[in-house]
Enzyme design. Structure first.
Site, mmCIF file in Angstrom:
data_model
loop_
_atom_site.group_PDB
_atom_site.id
_atom_site.type_symbol
_atom_site.label_atom_id
_atom_site.label_comp_id
_atom_site.label_asym_id
_atom_site.label_seq_id
_atom_site.Cartn_x
_atom_site.Cartn_y
_atom_site.Cartn_z
ATOM 1 C CB SER A 1 5.872 6.228 -0.636
ATOM 2 O OG SER A 1 4.781 6.573 0.192
ATOM 3 N N GLY B 1 0.802 -1.214 0.000
ATOM 4 C CA GLY B 1 0.000 0.000 0.000
ATOM 5 C C GLY B 1 0.831 1.258 0.000
ATOM 6 C CB CYS B 2 1.516 3.686 2.684
ATOM 7 S SG CYS B 2 -0.223 3.976 3.092
ATOM 8 C CB VAL B 3 5.963 0.680 1.367
ATOM 9 C CG1 VAL B 3 7.353 0.456 0.764
ATOM 10 C CG2 VAL B 3 6.076 0.856 2.879
#
Length: 220
Positions: A168, A163-165
């Site tokens: 990013s 998700g966020c990794v």
């Protein structure tokens, strides 16, 4: 499309073992971006439906990398997810569910919003901010902060890998940064998501490295 009976972990290990694998490499100055080390995602003892642990030493590794970066005058950044009382700033992302465990119900100063007590944040020098979407770059001060500090390399830690990794990392590369993901410093809910996304990151968007390699470079 190739179809074969290999697990996501096996596919990742095969990519990892390829000696001909090209790399982006480290540049001249890095920032360590630690994504969402908040209790909603790091404390299965408190929040078993949303939290996850992959490497039991993940937070210790992240603290060490962050300390090494500070010693060399390199930026350290910490993000958290948080939404206003009615969850309206979660946008369409917040429309699929509405339970106590839903992300739009992570409220300011709640236990889910709180940083894990094991993380070592130096409030005097580290950049700390809340975010509302997966990428640490989206509508945040991160880009201008990295430009001001003349950073060319972003070391990403945190969760979730899928998700966020990942979000990013894609945005980091898109903005022209050499992007490094220390394997032991990222985590996810299920090993299938974790290793599938490490494979994709390794092949396309980042260098997935052993944490000791990242530590050695920061010491250098």
């Amino acid at each position: 499309m190739v179809r074969e009976d290999k697990t996501a972990r096996q596919l990742y290990e095969a990519v990892k073992a390829n000696p001909a694998r090209a790399r982006f490499g480290f540049g001249s100055k890095a920032a360590v971006v630690n994504i969402d080390f908040q209790q909603a995602y790091t404390r299965p003892d408190l929040f078993p439906k949303s939290a996850y642990v992959t490497d039991p030493d993940q937070i210790a590794h992240v603290n060490r990398l962050s300390a090494l970066a500070r010693l060399r005058g390199m930026p350290v950044i910490w993000t958290r997810v948080m939404y206003k009382p009615d969850g309206g700033d979660a946008g369409v992302w917040g429309t699929r569910t509405d339970t106590p465990d839903s992300l739009q119900n992570i409220k300011q100063d709640s236990e889910r919003h709180a940083f894990d007590p094991r993380v070592e944040i130096d409030a005097a020098v580290d950049l700390v901010y809340d975010k509302r979407m997966p990428s640490a770059f989206f509508e945040s001060p991160l880009q201008s902060y990295l430009i001001w500090h003349k950073v060319d390399t972003v070391i990403l830690t945190g969760g979730s890998t899928s998700g966020c990794v990942r979000a990013s990392a894609v945005e980091s590369l898109s903005r022209g940064y050499r992007t490094i993901v220390p394997e032991q410093c990222v985590a996810d809910k299920h090993e299938s998501y974790h290793f599938a996304n490490l494979t994709d990151l390794q092949l396309k968007y980042a260098d997935v490295v052993d944490v000791e390699e990242a530590a050695a470079w920061l010491k250098g």
